[in-house]
Design a protein around this motif. Structure first.
Motif, short mmCIF file in Angstrom:
data_model
loop_
_atom_site.label_atom_id
_atom_site.label_comp_id
_atom_site.label_asym_id
_atom_site.label_seq_id
_atom_site.Cartn_x
_atom_site.Cartn_y
_atom_site.Cartn_z
N VAL A 213 0.84 -1.20 0.00
CA VAL A 213 0.00 0.00 0.00
C VAL A 213 0.88 1.25 0.00
CG1 VAL A 213 -1.63 1.33 1.39
CG2 VAL A 213 -1.97 -1.13 1.09
N ALA A 214 1.93 1.21 0.81
CA ALA A 214 2.83 2.36 0.88
C ALA A 214 3.46 2.66 -0.48
CB ALA A 214 3.92 2.10 1.92
N ALA A 215 3.85 1.63 -1.18
CA ALA A 215 4.46 1.83 -2.50
C ALA A 215 3.48 2.49 -3.44
CB ALA A 215 4.93 0.49 -3.06
N LEU A 216 2.23 2.05 -3.42
CA LEU A 216 1.22 2.63 -4.29
C LEU A 216 0.94 4.08 -3.92
CD1 LEU A 216 -1.26 -0.38 -4.54
CD2 LEU A 216 0.28 0.45 -6.32
N CYS A 217 0.85 4.35 -2.62
CA CYS A 217 0.55 5.71 -2.19
C CYS A 217 1.72 6.65 -2.46
CB CYS A 217 0.21 5.74 -0.70
SG CYS A 217 -1.34 4.91 -0.29
N ALA A 218 2.93 6.16 -2.22
CA ALA A 218 4.11 7.01 -2.37
C ALA A 218 4.58 7.12 -3.81
CB ALA A 218 5.25 6.47 -1.51
N GLY A 219 4.04 6.29 -4.68
CA GLY A 219 4.47 6.34 -6.08
C GLY A 219 5.83 5.71 -6.31
#
Lengths: 675, 144
Positions: free
Chosen positions: A198-204
């Motif tokens: 999720v963090a990767a998706l949110c942070a780009g």
């Protein structure tokens, strides 16, 4: 008046409050970082501290409940209903997770530990992911803490209790100490890769950073979950007297489904790390794994499905429905938002390649998981849609899963032999020649040994031998290449290549363990013998499955908390076993213990069905011979060892720098400055 | 011009999306048909209709209702209480092996729905639900 209820409630409530504050701090930190790199550093640090703080408070709450069990503090209703003074001490400790409220608190406790370790280990390694990962972990922690407080409160009080109700005698078994712990540790550990995905998706951040950061967490959680599943199978084998180890019970399935999807994820991320491909698959798989963990817990705890382990109907069902819906909807939106950016770094050159094999592997594991899920929730669906409940039995699952499982085993053998990018047919043919010969020979021997049906037995054992031969071949080729290059002896060369490629060879060892597990399953299914409801009088004998079983007689033994009737059988090879009936002093409670005589190649399994009614010391029993079942349990141990090997970090001196193509990129200056 | 789906650098072509959607729907339909064909109805005593269909009957055993011997030619009878509506019961006639601890648990038997007064179970069809969370007794209280 004990202070435990107040202390536990305050600690749990405090953990919830800290977690909620941390979620806000993490989200704010992530947004600030997005606007200007490094702007959210302070908020990120606050979120990380919130993880530690929430973990500490939940640990206090759990410790309070444990202390209450240890001291039999019956002012707590949960303690009064799950232990008694005469229960052995170890079962007072395991009673923590024997009921709804305590097991949910224990789940929250384990989740908090995983979150704290993940944040501590990763905080300097990818600062852009840190705030989002912390926020996600804290959101999960807040959810479970809130559910503990509102829907499954473990610190409710009672009064005037002199002695508790006690732990169910069937649960007074050493497996109770480890099986639920392993399952819960595995389930909660899978929150970590989910949070960083999720963090990767949110942070780009669409590279392999989040995969690299969570690889070991995923591996350990997956391994522990798998071990927990096998422990449950062993417990069923020893305790449940149906003669088997898996009944396709809804709760059994609920633990297997996320493990299968997690297996697909574990393999698929290798492709993202090495080739920058399958990014969309990986974020989808990690979301699906976590959603399926919640679904499994929902099925177990909500009471919607009558099952082996079902808790009484409770108010937690809607909590899980809400959480699952949020994960599925939120995950789908995130993935859709980032769909273009998740494009692979390079195209799939040829489907006949290692990348293609891993893709097929994903599809097969997903198919098996979907089939099991469909059969498991079918009763729910039919009841919801038509008002009538329809169930499918073990035969349905077995018949639908045989071919996808066989295809998966074929891929397990083929994939390691295939080259990256493009695997020429001639090269594959050359590589599989020896394993195919081994498989054919073993298949033929199986038919000759009398497997029933013969063709099925030959194919199954031939396939398993083929897969094992490919594993041995990989070890052999690697060792031979090193031996030629260095002049080392074969054993030393093997040890060195394993030591320097622990992930790869640990994975091969896991494959060998999986082969062992299927050898056990196939042995029981295709070579086993069973005699139902045989009346034995003292001195009676029967021949079954290579055993010469003789009933010697019975005796009654009295213990402080129970009376045992023991029936002694010998197996014709010098061994003897006791089947038992245990009548506990608490009225109405009794259990039967099966007698298991284990040899390397087969088990003799005797299930007492009841003492004789005529008074001549006879016993009614079912006698089963389970060939090769030791391979199932041994295979599980090999899987665990392989997982540990793959997990074990190489020494700093030997670590190679990551390849630039798909590995973790250089950190930005702002991150370096903060590190 | 649509690009190959393996590169993924452009949105997948519409034909691919439609093909995948059709495959998913077809697969789902096949799965549903397979489930319907392989499933059997599970009911509690309150849902018995007496129409002679083969069903799985589940409920909680009433221990004091047990009569007879399961291995005898006439078998045994016992009463199952409906889990949802505890006032409703069914009398079951059963022959065959008995799982451990069946008296204290929810059990399921397969048999012929001849009504709640006389459910004839198939021999050996009884299965139990493991009492993982079963509470055998109440705490002992002062004054009790």
């Amino acid at each position: 008046m004990s202070g435990a209820p107040l202390l536990g409630t305050v600690a749990l409530g405090g953990g919830l409050a800290v977690a909620l504050v941390g979620v806000v701090a993490g989200l704010a930190g992530g947004v600030a970082d997005h606007r200007r790199a490094g702007a959210g550093a302070g908020l990120t640090r606050s979120a990380e501290r919130a993880v530690y703080g929430a973990a500490a408070l939940v640990t206090v709450a759990t410790g309070v409940l444990w202390w209450s069990f240890a001291t039999t503090d019956y002012t707590l209703d949960y303690v009064a209903n799950h232990t008694r003074d005469s229960d052995p001490f170890v079962y007072r400790i395991t009673a923590l997770w024997s009921g709804q409220q305590g097991s949910l608190l224990f789940w929250t406790f384990l989740l908090s530990l995983w979150a704290a370790v993940a944040v501590a280990v990763n905080r300097r390694r990818a600062a852009t992911l840190a705030p989002w990962a912390a926020a996600t972990l804290l959101a999960a922690l807040a959810f479970f803490s809130a559910m503990d407080l509102v829907a499954a409160f473990p610190f409710a009080t009672t009064h005037d209790v002199i002695d508790g109700a006690g732990l169910n005698p069937v649960l007074q078994n050493y497996w109770m100490a480890i099986h639920p712990v392993a399952l819960y540790a595995g389930f909660t550990g899978l929150t970590v890769p989910f949070a960083y995905g999720v963090a990767a998706l949110c942070a780009g951040r669409f590279d392999a950073t989040w995969v690299a950061l969570t690889r070991r967490f995923t591996l350990i959680a997956w391994g522990v979950l798998g071990a927990g599943i096998l422990m449950g199978a062993r417990w069923a084998y020893e305790e449940l007297t149906f003669g088997g180890f898996w009944a396709w019970d809804p709760v059994e399935n609920a633990s297997l489904i996320p493990w299968l999807v997690g297996t697909a994820f574990l393999h698929s991320v290798v492709i993202q790390e090495k080739r920058g491909m399958l990014k969309r698959w990986n974020v989808t798989l990690v979301m699906a794994t976590f959603a399926l963990v919640l679904l499994g817990t929902f099925l177990t705890r909500s009471g919607v499905v009558s099952s082996v382990h079902a808790f009484a109907q409770s108010g937690v069902g809607w909590w899980f429905v809400g959480a699952i819906g949020t994960i599925v909807a939120g995950g789908a939106l995130l993935i859709a938002w980032r769909w273009e950016a998740l494009a692979p770094d390079r195209p799939l050159v040829s489907p006949v390649s290692r990348e293609g094999a891993f893709l097929v592997n994903n599809l097969l594991l997903a198919t098996i998981a979907v089939v099991i899920l469909a059969g498991t929730v079918f009763p729910l669906a039919t009841k919801a849609l038509s008002g009538e409940e329809y169930i499918v039995g073990p035969a349905w699952f077995t018949s639908k899963l045989i071919w996808p499982t066989a295809a998966l085993l074929v891929m397990m053998g083929l994939a390691p032999l295939m080259a990256w990018r493009r695997a020429p047919g001639a090269a594959i043919a050359r590589a599989v020649r020896a394993p195919l010969v081994v498989g054919a020979v073993v298949g033929g021997l199986t038919v000759a040994a009398g497997a029933r049906p013969a063709l099925d037995g030959g194919l199954v054992f031939g396939l398993l031998a083929f897969v094992l031969a490919t594993v041995v071949l990989e070890f052999s080729r690697g060792a031979e290449a090193r031996r030629r290059a260095t002049g080392e002896g074969r054993l030393v060369a093997t040890a060195r290549i394993v030591s320097r490629n622990r992930g790869r060879y640990g994975g091969y060892l896991v494959h060998a363990g999986i082969v062992g597990i299927f050898v056990g399953i196939a042995g029981v299914a295709l070579l086993g013998s069973r005699a139902e409801n045989v009346y034995f009088h003292p001195g009676d004998r029967m021949s079954i499955g290579g055993f010469d079983v003789r009933y010697e007689g019975s005796q009654t033994v009295r213990y402080p908390n129970r009376t045992e009737q023991q029936w002694r059988f010998t197996d014709g090879s010098g061994g003897s076993v006791l089947a038992k009936k245990q009548d506990y002093n608490v009225a109405g409670e009794s259990s039967f213990d099966v007698a298991i005589r284990t040899l390397p190649t087969k088990d003799l399994y005797i299930v007492p069905r009841g003492p004789d009614q005529t008074g001549d010391d006879s016993v009614l029993a079912t006698v089963v011979v389970n060939p090769l079942i030791s391979f199932l349990w041994g295979g599980g141990i090999v899987v665990t060892l392989g997982t540990l090997l793959a997990f074990w970090p190489e020494s700093r001196r030997r670590r190679r720098p990551p390849r630039p193509s798909a590995a973790v990129p250089e950190r930005r200056e702002s991150e370096l400055a903060r590190a | 011009m649509p690009t190959s789906p393996t590169t993924g650098s452009r949105r997948p072509p519409l034909r691919l999306v439609v093909a995948i959607a059709v495959a998913v729907l077809l697969g789902g339909y096949l799965m549903y048909q397979s489930l319907i064909a392989g499933s059997e109805r599970a009911v509690g005593p309150s849902a018995l209709e007496g129409r002679g269909a083969q069903v799985f009957l589940g409920g909680i055993v009433v221990p004091e209702s047990i009569a007879g011997e399961s291995q005898s030619p006439d078998g045994m009878t016992f009463t199952l209480r409906d889990e949802a509506n505890q006032q409703v019961t069914a009398v079951v006639r059963y022959r065959g092996s008995l799982p451990a601890e069946w008296r204290q648990q929810r059990v399921m038997v397969k048999g012929t729905d001849a009504g709640a007064a006389d459910f004839v179970a198939n021999p050996g069809s009884m299965t139990t639900r493991c009492p993982s969370k079963f509470q055998a007794a109440q705490p002992e209280r002062a004054g009790s």
